[in-house]
Every structure is written in C-alpha cells, then in structure tokens.
Design a protein around this motif. Structure first.
Motif, PDB file in Angstrom:
ATOM      1  N   ARG A   7       0.872  -1.172   0.000  1.00  0.00           N
ATOM      2  CA  ARG A   7       0.000   0.000   0.000  1.00  0.00           C
ATOM      3  C   ARG A   7       0.910   1.223   0.000  1.00  0.00           C
ATOM      4  NH1 ARG A   7      -1.058  -3.169   3.831  1.00  0.00           N
ATOM      5  NH2 ARG A   7      -0.554  -1.777   5.521  1.00  0.00           N
ATOM      6  N   LEU A   8       0.670   2.140  -0.910  1.00  0.00           N
ATOM      7  CA  LEU A   8       1.435   3.387  -0.948  1.00  0.00           C
ATOM      8  C   LEU A   8       0.726   4.362  -0.016  1.00  0.00           C
ATOM      9  CD1 LEU A   8       3.887   4.715  -2.351  1.00  0.00           C
ATOM     10  CD2 LEU A   8       2.298   5.647  -4.011  1.00  0.00           C
ATOM     11  N   GLN A   9       1.385   4.718   1.074  1.00  0.00           N
ATOM     12  CA  GLN A   9       0.782   5.587   2.080  1.00  0.00           C
ATOM     13  C   GLN A   9       1.556   6.887   2.183  1.00  0.00           C
ATOM     14  OE1 GLN A   9       0.774   3.376   5.764  1.00  0.00           O
ATOM     15  NE2 GLN A   9      -0.746   1.926   5.035  1.00  0.00           N
ATOM     16  N   ARG A  10       0.818   7.958   2.370  1.00  0.00           N
ATOM     17  CA  ARG A  10       1.447   9.244   2.620  1.00  0.00           C
ATOM     18  C   ARG A  10       2.163   9.171   3.967  1.00  0.00           C
ATOM     19  NH1 ARG A  10      -1.255  14.649   1.134  1.00  0.00           N
ATOM     20  NH2 ARG A  10       0.405  16.090   1.618  1.00  0.00           N
ATOM     21  N   LEU A  11       3.354   9.727   4.026  1.00  0.00           N
ATOM     22  CA  LEU A  11       4.160   9.681   5.241  1.00  0.00           C
ATOM     23  C   LEU A  11       3.396  10.292   6.418  1.00  0.00           C
ATOM     24  CD1 LEU A  11       6.964   8.866   6.317  1.00  0.00           C
ATOM     25  CD2 LEU A  11       7.691  11.210   5.859  1.00  0.00           C
ATOM     26  N   ARG A  12       3.425   9.576   7.544  1.00  0.00           N
ATOM     27  CA  ARG A  12       2.725  10.007   8.763  1.00  0.00           C
ATOM     28  C   ARG A  12       3.681   9.921   9.957  1.00  0.00           C
ATOM     29  NH1 ARG A  12      -1.167   5.562   7.306  1.00  0.00           N
ATOM     30  NH2 ARG A  12      -0.218   4.595   9.129  1.00  0.00           N
ATOM     31  N   PRO A  13       3.318  10.539  11.074  1.00  0.00           N
ATOM     32  CA  PRO A  13       4.170  10.445  12.274  1.00  0.00           C
ATOM     33  C   PRO A  13       4.400   9.002  12.728  1.00  0.00           C
ATOM     34  CG  PRO A  13       2.583  12.218  12.538  1.00  0.00           C
ATOM     35  CD  PRO A  13       2.205  11.490  11.275  1.00  0.00           C
ATOM     36  N   ASP A  14       3.393   8.149  12.622  1.00  0.00           N
ATOM     37  CA  ASP A  14       3.539   6.774  13.113  1.00  0.00           C
ATOM     38  C   ASP A  14       4.396   5.891  12.210  1.00  0.00           C
ATOM     39  OD1 ASP A  14       1.216   7.003  11.352  1.00  0.00           O
ATOM     40  OD2 ASP A  14       0.793   4.912  11.864  1.00  0.00           O
ATOM     41  N   HIS A  15       4.866   6.387  11.103  1.00  0.00           N
ATOM     42  CA  HIS A  15       5.782   5.630  10.240  1.00  0.00           C
ATOM     43  C   HIS A  15       7.235   5.743  10.712  1.00  0.00           C
ATOM     44  CE1 HIS A  15       2.725   6.126   6.789  1.00  0.00           C
ATOM     45  NE2 HIS A  15       2.743   4.846   7.117  1.00  0.00           N
ATOM     46  N   ALA A  16       7.528   6.640  11.645  1.00  0.00           N
ATOM     47  CA  ALA A  16       8.917   6.965  11.994  1.00  0.00           C
ATOM     48  C   ALA A  16       9.765   5.747  12.368  1.00  0.00           C
ATOM     49  CB  ALA A  16       8.959   8.005  13.110  1.00  0.00           C
ATOM     50  N   ALA A  17       9.316   4.919  13.280  1.00  0.00           N
ATOM     51  CA  ALA A  17      10.142   3.794  13.740  1.00  0.00           C
ATOM     52  C   ALA A  17      10.398   2.803  12.607  1.00  0.00           C
ATOM     53  CB  ALA A  17       9.475   3.103  14.926  1.00  0.00           C
ATOM     54  N   HIS A  49      12.431  13.537  10.654  1.00  0.00           N
ATOM     55  CA  HIS A  49      11.098  13.042  10.287  1.00  0.00           C
ATOM     56  C   HIS A  49      10.051  14.137  10.542  1.00  0.00           C
ATOM     57  CE1 HIS A  49       8.249   9.838   9.384  1.00  0.00           C
ATOM     58  NE2 HIS A  49       7.535  10.222  10.420  1.00  0.00           N
ATOM     59  N   ASP A  50      10.149  14.802  11.680  1.00  0.00           N
ATOM     60  CA  ASP A  50       9.216  15.898  12.001  1.00  0.00           C
ATOM     61  C   ASP A  50       9.336  17.038  10.990  1.00  0.00           C
ATOM     62  OD1 ASP A  50       8.321  14.466  14.203  1.00  0.00           O
ATOM     63  OD2 ASP A  50       9.546  15.609  15.642  1.00  0.00           O
ATOM     64  N   GLU A  51      10.567  17.356  10.565  1.00  0.00           N
ATOM     65  CA  GLU A  51      10.778  18.398   9.558  1.00  0.00           C
ATOM     66  C   GLU A  51      10.118  18.019   8.236  1.00  0.00           C
ATOM     67  OE1 GLU A  51      14.990  18.977   9.125  1.00  0.00           O
ATOM     68  OE2 GLU A  51      15.229  19.624  11.207  1.00  0.00           O
ATOM     69  N   LEU A  52      10.278  16.758   7.829  1.00  0.00           N
ATOM     70  CA  LEU A  52       9.661  16.304   6.579  1.00  0.00           C
ATOM     71  C   LEU A  52       8.146  16.419   6.642  1.00  0.00           C
ATOM     72  CD1 LEU A  52      11.783  13.120   5.734  1.00  0.00           C
ATOM     73  CD2 LEU A  52      12.025  15.430   4.798  1.00  0.00           C
ATOM     74  N   LEU A  53       7.572  16.042   7.764  1.00  0.00           N
ATOM     75  CA  LEU A  53       6.118  16.135   7.909  1.00  0.00           C
ATOM     76  C   LEU A  53       5.641  17.589   7.845  1.00  0.00           C
ATOM     77  CD1 LEU A  53       5.586  13.423  10.646  1.00  0.00           C
ATOM     78  CD2 LEU A  53       4.904  13.280   8.237  1.00  0.00           C
ATOM     79  N   ALA A  54       6.408  18.504   8.436  1.00  0.00           N
ATOM     80  CA  ALA A  54       6.062  19.926   8.370  1.00  0.00           C
ATOM     81  C   ALA A  54       6.165  20.447   6.941  1.00  0.00           C
ATOM     82  CB  ALA A  54       6.961  20.730   9.305  1.00  0.00           C
ATOM     83  N   LEU A  60       5.219  21.570   0.213  1.00  0.00           N
ATOM     84  CA  LEU A  60       6.502  21.649  -0.481  1.00  0.00           C
ATOM     85  C   LEU A  60       6.917  20.316  -1.083  1.00  0.00           C
ATOM     86  CD1 LEU A  60       8.440  23.736   2.194  1.00  0.00           C
ATOM     87  CD2 LEU A  60       7.295  24.568   0.120  1.00  0.00           C
ATOM     88  N   HIS A  61       6.489  19.222  -0.444  1.00  0.00           N
ATOM     89  CA  HIS A  61       6.858  17.872  -0.859  1.00  0.00           C
ATOM     90  C   HIS A  61       5.701  16.940  -0.528  1.00  0.00           C
ATOM     91  CE1 HIS A  61      10.904  19.574  -0.737  1.00  0.00           C
ATOM     92  NE2 HIS A  61      10.752  19.806   0.555  1.00  0.00           N
ATOM     93  N   PHE A  62       5.701  15.769  -1.176  1.00  0.00           N
ATOM     94  CA  PHE A  62       4.754  14.700  -0.869  1.00  0.00           C
ATOM     95  C   PHE A  62       5.573  13.432  -0.681  1.00  0.00           C
ATOM     96  CE2 PHE A  62       2.353  17.643  -3.646  1.00  0.00           C
ATOM     97  CZ  PHE A  62       1.402  18.059  -2.727  1.00  0.00           C
ATOM     98  N   PHE A  63       5.642  12.965   0.567  1.00  0.00           N
ATOM     99  CA  PHE A  63       6.448  11.794   0.907  1.00  0.00           C
ATOM    100  C   PHE A  63       5.535  10.582   1.065  1.00  0.00           C
ATOM    101  CE2 PHE A  63       8.645  15.485   2.816  1.00  0.00           C
ATOM    102  CZ  PHE A  63       9.807  15.450   2.060  1.00  0.00           C
ATOM    103  N   HIS A  64       6.009   9.426   0.588  1.00  0.00           N
ATOM    104  CA  HIS A  64       5.220   8.192   0.657  1.00  0.00           C
ATOM    105  C   HIS A  64       6.094   7.024   1.073  1.00  0.00           C
ATOM    106  CE1 HIS A  64       3.450  10.841  -2.413  1.00  0.00           C
ATOM    107  NE2 HIS A  64       2.301  10.440  -1.900  1.00  0.00           N
ATOM    108  N   VAL A  65       5.467   6.050   1.708  1.00  0.00           N
ATOM    109  CA  VAL A  65       6.136   4.790   2.019  1.00  0.00           C
ATOM    110  C   VAL A  65       5.326   3.658   1.406  1.00  0.00           C
ATOM    111  CG1 VAL A  65       7.345   5.555   4.097  1.00  0.00           C
ATOM    112  CG2 VAL A  65       5.008   4.708   4.284  1.00  0.00           C
ATOM    113  N   LEU A  66       6.027   2.608   0.995  1.00  0.00           N
ATOM    114  CA  LEU A  66       5.387   1.383   0.505  1.00  0.00           C
ATOM    115  C   LEU A  66       5.311   0.450   1.702  1.00  0.00           C
ATOM    116  CD1 LEU A  66       6.960   2.565  -2.051  1.00  0.00           C
ATOM    117  CD2 LEU A  66       6.882   0.254  -2.883  1.00  0.00           C
ATOM    118  N   VAL A  67       4.114   0.138   2.120  1.00  0.00           N
ATOM    119  CA  VAL A  67       3.919  -0.694   3.301  1.00  0.00           C
ATOM    120  C   VAL A  67       3.454  -2.071   2.848  1.00  0.00           C
ATOM    121  CG1 VAL A  67       2.688  -0.929   5.487  1.00  0.00           C
ATOM    122  CG2 VAL A  67       3.343   1.348   4.660  1.00  0.00           C
ATOM    123  N   GLY A  68       4.209  -3.101   3.240  1.00  0.00           N
ATOM    124  CA  GLY A  68       3.872  -4.479   2.886  1.00  0.00           C
ATOM    125  C   GLY A  68       2.725  -5.000   3.733  1.00  0.00           C
TER     126      GLY A  68
END
Length: 174
Positions: A7-17, A49-54, A60-68
């Motif tokens: 699943r391609l998810q927009r980066l969130r605070p809970d993705h940090a770890a 990570h907090d800077e990227l979310l801000a 300014l950017h759209f960050f995503h993670v691929l979650v298995g």
C-alpha cells in the motif's frame, strides 16, 4: 486487475520507527548507488522526520512509504520540490524487495497521485547512467530521457514525464 503487494501511504508520524528500521537495514545497499545519508541523518532521525512532515503539510513535498502486508516498509517514493505544477520523483526499494517490480508499480501509483490528488502536470527524475534498474523503471513508467550531466562526479541522466500525455507511452505490465 491484480492486487499490489503493498500500500502506498502518505508519510505520517507513526511511520517513523519502521522508516528508521528500513533506512538502517538498507543503508549499505543504497550507498552502493546513491550518496550515503551520513551518520547525522540516523542520529537525528526523529527531528528530521518531524521536519519532513512539516514540509509536507506546507505543500513543499509529498512523501510516501510502501507498506507491505505485514506492516513493514518496503520502499519510499517521494515527490519533492513541488512548484509550478511539477515535482522531482525519487524512490528507493529495500534490498530484500528489489527485482520484483515494486519500484515500477510504486512509481505508477505515485504518478497517478501526482495527477489526481496533488494536481501536478509534470514530474522530473534523475538517475546515474550505471543504474540500469532505475533507468528501466523510469522508461516503463512513461519518463522520457533528457540531458546527461554529472551527479556527485558520476554520469547521470535527467528524465521528464508529462502526466497528461505520458499514459500513452507507458509500457504495459506483462
């Protein structure tokens, strides 16, 4: 149509770890083809990570993670430097997930989001000439090669994808 293995998810605070685990596990693998992020990146990961979310919240950017399926992060796909209807695409796939078509599928998903969700009209990408896998992903997903240049002293190539016209250029999945 088959289900994607992520699943391609927009980066969130809970993705940090999980994202930090992904970056640590793949550090040497990534450093073989792109400049290493350096020790400070890992030492101050939470703040970064907090800077990227801000920056994402500011548009300014759209960050995503691929979650298995197991919740693990298999990769990242980012759209950075958003301006004037365009952004630069960057992606990285975990070593254990490479070679299975995830990068191609994830880039396709990101292109759809760039158009439908973010209102972008064009994407840019860069890869070194010796990174044949990345060049193949960009070609399969409708990016057109442009000028050659040096990236950190290595020959590289710029690519561009017009999101309105590129769908006709995509190579269909087998």
């Amino acid at each position: 149509m088959h289900r994607l293995p992520f699943r391609l998810q927009r980066l969130r605070p809970d993705h940090a770890a999980a994202l930090l685990d992904f970056e640590r596990e793949n550090r040497a693998y990534f450093a073989a083809s792109v400049p290493d992020r350096g020790d400070p990146y890992f030492a101050h990961f939470g703040a970064r990570h907090d800077e990227l979310l801000a920056e994402q919240a500011a548009g300014l950017h759209f960050f995503h993670v691929l979650v298995g399926d197991g919740g693990e992060i298999l990769g990242r796909v980012n759209l950075v430097d958003v301006a004037d209807g365009s952004a630069e695409l960057g992606y990285r796939i975990a070593e254990r997930a490479a070679g299975r078509g995830l990068a191609t599928a994830a880039v396709r998903e990101a292109c759809l989001l760039a158009d439908a969700e973010y209102g972008l009209t064009a994407l840019r990408a860069v890869t070194t000439l010796d990174n044949g896998a990345s060049r193949a992903v960009l070609a399969r997903t409708g990016f057109m090669p442009g000028e050659e240049f040096l990236l950190d002293g290595r020959p590289a190539l710029r690519f561009v994808r017009d999101l309105w016209e590129a769908a006709a250029r995509e190579v269909p999945e087998p």
